[in-house]
Design a protein around this motif. Structure first.
Motif, PDB file in Angstrom:
ATOM      1  N   TYR A 182       0.842  -1.187   0.000  1.00  9.70           N
ATOM      2  CA  TYR A 182       0.000   0.000   0.000  1.00  9.70           C
ATOM      3  C   TYR A 182       0.889   1.253   0.000  1.00  9.70           C
ATOM      4  CZ  TYR A 182      -3.553  -3.401   1.218  1.00  9.70           C
ATOM      5  OH  TYR A 182      -4.381  -4.493   1.209  1.00  9.70           O
ATOM      6  N   LYS A 183       0.369   2.327  -0.566  1.00 10.06           N
ATOM      7  CA  LYS A 183       1.165   3.552  -0.679  1.00 10.06           C
ATOM      8  C   LYS A 183       1.046   4.363   0.623  1.00 10.06           C
ATOM      9  CE  LYS A 183       2.298   2.677  -4.951  1.00 10.06           C
ATOM     10  NZ  LYS A 183       3.659   2.248  -5.297  1.00 10.06           N
ATOM     11  N   TYR A 184       1.834   3.946   1.614  1.00  7.51           N
ATOM     12  CA  TYR A 184       1.767   4.599   2.915  1.00  7.51           C
ATOM     13  C   TYR A 184       2.412   5.981   2.870  1.00  7.51           C
ATOM     14  CZ  TYR A 184       0.590  -0.032   4.714  1.00  7.51           C
ATOM     15  OH  TYR A 184      -0.020  -1.238   4.946  1.00  7.51           O
ATOM     16  N   THR A 185       1.858   6.903   3.642  1.00  6.01           N
ATOM     17  CA  THR A 185       2.504   8.195   3.821  1.00  6.01           C
ATOM     18  C   THR A 185       3.699   8.016   4.765  1.00  6.01           C
ATOM     19  OG1 THR A 185       1.234   8.783   5.803  1.00  6.01           O
ATOM     20  CG2 THR A 185       0.259   9.338   3.644  1.00  6.01           C
ATOM     21  N   PHE A 186       4.573   9.005   4.769  1.00  5.16           N
ATOM     22  CA  PHE A 186       5.710   8.904   5.679  1.00  5.16           C
ATOM     23  C   PHE A 186       5.249   8.909   7.133  1.00  5.16           C
ATOM     24  CE2 PHE A 186       8.924  10.910   8.404  1.00  5.16           C
ATOM     25  CZ  PHE A 186       9.844   9.868   8.384  1.00  5.16           C
ATOM     26  N   GLU A 187       4.212   9.683   7.440  1.00  4.92           N
ATOM     27  CA  GLU A 187       3.706   9.698   8.815  1.00  4.92           C
ATOM     28  C   GLU A 187       3.243   8.305   9.236  1.00  4.92           C
ATOM     29  OE1 GLU A 187       3.880  12.069  11.186  1.00  4.92           O
ATOM     30  OE2 GLU A 187       5.134  13.043   9.678  1.00  4.92           O
ATOM     31  N   GLU A 188       2.625   7.591   8.321  1.00  7.33           N
ATOM     32  CA  GLU A 188       2.199   6.218   8.625  1.00  7.33           C
ATOM     33  C   GLU A 188       3.414   5.307   8.834  1.00  7.33           C
ATOM     34  OE1 GLU A 188      -2.076   5.911   6.298  1.00  7.33           O
ATOM     35  OE2 GLU A 188      -0.228   5.829   5.120  1.00  7.33           O
ATOM     36  N   ILE A 189       4.453   5.494   8.020  1.00  2.33           N
ATOM     37  CA  ILE A 189       5.672   4.693   8.171  1.00  2.33           C
ATOM     38  C   ILE A 189       6.341   4.982   9.515  1.00  2.33           C
ATOM     39  CG2 ILE A 189       8.010   4.362   7.254  1.00  2.33           C
ATOM     40  CD1 ILE A 189       6.768   4.886   4.440  1.00  2.33           C
ATOM     41  N   LYS A 190       6.397   6.260   9.870  1.00  2.00           N
ATOM     42  CA  LYS A 190       7.011   6.628  11.153  1.00  2.00           C
ATOM     43  C   LYS A 190       6.210   6.041  12.321  1.00  2.00           C
ATOM     44  CE  LYS A 190       7.015  10.980  12.554  1.00  2.00           C
ATOM     45  NZ  LYS A 190       7.401  12.412  12.727  1.00  2.00           N
ATOM     46  N   ASP A 191       4.892   6.110  12.241  1.00  2.00           N
ATOM     47  CA  ASP A 191       4.056   5.542  13.294  1.00  2.00           C
ATOM     48  C   ASP A 191       4.278   4.035  13.414  1.00  2.00           C
ATOM     49  OD1 ASP A 191       3.012   8.006  13.917  1.00  2.00           O
ATOM     50  OD2 ASP A 191       1.131   7.718  12.816  1.00  2.00           O
ATOM     51  N   TYR A 192       4.431   3.387  12.282  1.00  2.00           N
ATOM     52  CA  TYR A 192       4.677   1.930  12.261  1.00  2.00           C
ATOM     53  C   TYR A 192       5.924   1.585  13.065  1.00  2.00           C
ATOM     54  CZ  TYR A 192       6.749  -2.154   9.685  1.00  2.00           C
ATOM     55  OH  TYR A 192       7.372  -3.326   9.301  1.00  2.00           O
ATOM     56  N   TYR A 193       7.024   2.292  12.820  1.00  2.00           N
ATOM     57  CA  TYR A 193       8.256   2.008  13.561  1.00  2.00           C
ATOM     58  C   TYR A 193       8.117   2.351  15.042  1.00  2.00           C
ATOM     59  CZ  TYR A 193      10.912   0.843   9.380  1.00  2.00           C
ATOM     60  OH  TYR A 193      11.373   0.227   8.251  1.00  2.00           O
ATOM     61  N   ASN A 194       7.522   3.477  15.337  1.00  2.00           N
ATOM     62  CA  ASN A 194       7.368   3.863  16.739  1.00  2.00           C
ATOM     63  C   ASN A 194       6.457   2.897  17.491  1.00  2.00           C
ATOM     64  OD1 ASN A 194       9.089   6.068  16.472  1.00  2.00           O
ATOM     65  ND2 ASN A 194       7.433   7.480  15.970  1.00  2.00           N
ATOM     66  N   GLU A 195       5.423   2.399  16.814  1.00  2.00           N
ATOM     67  CA  GLU A 195       4.513   1.441  17.447  1.00  2.00           C
ATOM     68  C   GLU A 195       5.222   0.107  17.717  1.00  2.00           C
ATOM     69  OE1 GLU A 195       1.276   1.294  18.578  1.00  2.00           O
ATOM     70  OE2 GLU A 195       1.396   3.480  18.511  1.00  2.00           O
ATOM     71  N   ILE A 196       6.037  -0.351  16.776  1.00  2.00           N
ATOM     72  CA  ILE A 196       6.770  -1.603  16.975  1.00  2.00           C
ATOM     73  C   ILE A 196       7.628  -1.516  18.228  1.00  2.00           C
ATOM     74  CG2 ILE A 196       8.670  -3.022  16.043  1.00  2.00           C
ATOM     75  CD1 ILE A 196       7.505  -2.521  13.241  1.00  2.00           C
ATOM     76  N   LEU A 197       8.201  -0.344  18.470  1.00  2.00           N
ATOM     77  CA  LEU A 197       9.154  -0.186  19.568  1.00  2.00           C
ATOM     78  C   LEU A 197       8.500   0.174  20.899  1.00  2.00           C
ATOM     79  CD1 LEU A 197      11.954   1.583  17.546  1.00  2.00           C
ATOM     80  CD2 LEU A 197      12.212  -0.566  18.797  1.00  2.00           C
ATOM     81  N   LYS A 198       7.217   0.497  20.886  1.00  2.00           N
ATOM     82  CA  LYS A 198       6.545   0.841  22.134  1.00  2.00           C
ATOM     83  C   LYS A 198       6.571  -0.345  23.091  1.00  2.00           C
ATOM     84  CE  LYS A 198       3.147   4.466  21.226  1.00  2.00           C
ATOM     85  NZ  LYS A 198       1.717   4.732  21.023  1.00  2.00           N
ATOM     86  N   GLY A 199       7.052  -0.115  24.288  1.00  2.00           N
ATOM     87  CA  GLY A 199       7.032  -1.172  25.293  1.00  2.00           C
ATOM     88  C   GLY A 199       8.023  -2.284  25.056  1.00  2.00           C
ATOM     89  N   VAL A 200       8.944  -2.115  24.087  1.00  2.00           N
ATOM     90  CA  VAL A 200       9.955  -3.134  23.790  1.00  2.00           C
ATOM     91  C   VAL A 200      11.327  -2.557  24.109  1.00  2.00           C
ATOM     92  CG1 VAL A 200      11.030  -4.527  21.987  1.00  2.00           C
ATOM     93  CG2 VAL A 200       8.558  -4.213  21.994  1.00  2.00           C
TER      94      VAL A 200
END
Length: 290
Positions: free
Chosen positions: A108-126
């Protein structure tokens, strides 16, 4: 000293189930014979995007159980399913993986904000460190130097697995972020990446070719550019032959010639034909037979 990582392959049985014994053999070969510094587990070379979450967990468990602390381990947990990525990030962290990685979200053609959220979400609590897996040729996602800078605002994001032929961008990123870990991901472009001062490399063909790659890196560090260039040429000849013979099954066929039971690729990847087997035997004899 620059670090050499093999992108770990996964051995499969003919029915697509994981061949644990063969996967362990490949891990041991990389550690005991190839003398790699680390393994990148769950990447493209491991056919990760063809695996169910349970199979991914199985591979991660096998790899850390076999490798233990003998080498550095990086677990690639990226997925189109963010919840799966978050679950796997916690799973491998709990297993003891010292680093994780995640491919940029794709298709899917994600926006950069969506990409940034993806990485930050992966790292939350890890409690772990992450390498961005940037491979625009396969994902269609290219990141700019400004976007890398934004991602690096998260202190848990420590660097990039840089699988990109844009060496202008690599030079810019390397010089702007001298303290970030940058690992070159294109085996055939290692020498120019070394010239731009990457910290090491991760590659699929290093499963077979690590001793030659180590010699190239040593020659480069010693200032013997002619030797490094010649070694890169031989590596690229081998890579060309592997690609022409269908690289993923061919890597496993050559491993079999080396006495390592690498198993099959997972459908819909091709099963080897008699012609492919014959060509793989020749590749082994021409480039890898000791």
């Amino acid at each position: 000293m620059k670090k050499l990582y093999s992108a770990l392959m996964t051995a499969f049985n003919e029915d697509g189930s994981i061949n644990e014994a063969g996967t362990r053999e490949m891990i041991r070969y990389n550690i005991d014979v190839n003398k790699v510094d680390g393994l990148y587990v769950g990447g493209s070379t491991g056919e990760n995007f063809l695996l169910s979450p349970e199979q991914k967990k199985q591979v991660f468990k096998i790899a850390i159980d076999e490798a233990k602390s003998d080498v550095d381990l990086i677990a690639q947990v990226g997925s189109l399913d963010l919840n799966e990525s978050k679950f796997l990030a916690k799973f491998v962290t709990d297993l003891g993986y010292p680093k994780i990685s995640a491919v940029t979200p794709f298709y899917y053609k994600y926006t950069f904000e969506e990409i940034k959220d993806y990485y930050n979400e992966i790292l939350k609590g890890v409690d772990n460190k992450l390498l961005i897996y940037s491979i625009p040729a396969l994902t269609g996602v290219g990141l700019s130097i400004e976007q890398f800078a934004e991602l690096f605002e998260n202190p848990k994001i420590i660097g990039i697995k840089y699988t990109n032929a844009d060496f202008y961008l690599l030079e810019r990123v390397r010089n702007k972020f001298p303290d970030k870990l940058i690992l070159s991901g294109f085996d055939e472009m290692l020498l120019p990446a070394l010239a731009l001062n990457v910290d090491g490399c991760i590659g699929s063909t290093y499963n077979l070719n690590a001793p030659r790659v180590r010699a190239e890196m040593d020659a480069f560090d010693a200032g013997d550019i002619d030797k490094a260039r010649e070694l890169q040429k031989v590596s690229n000849d081998a890579i060309t032959a592997l690609i022409q013979n269908d690289i993923y099954p061919s890597l496993k066929l050559v491993f079999e010639e080396m006495g390592v039971h690498a198993g099959f690729t997972k459908a819909p990847m091709a099963k080897p034909t008699d012609e492919m087997r014959a060509d793989a035997k020749k590749i082994y004899q021409d480039y890898f037979k000791k």
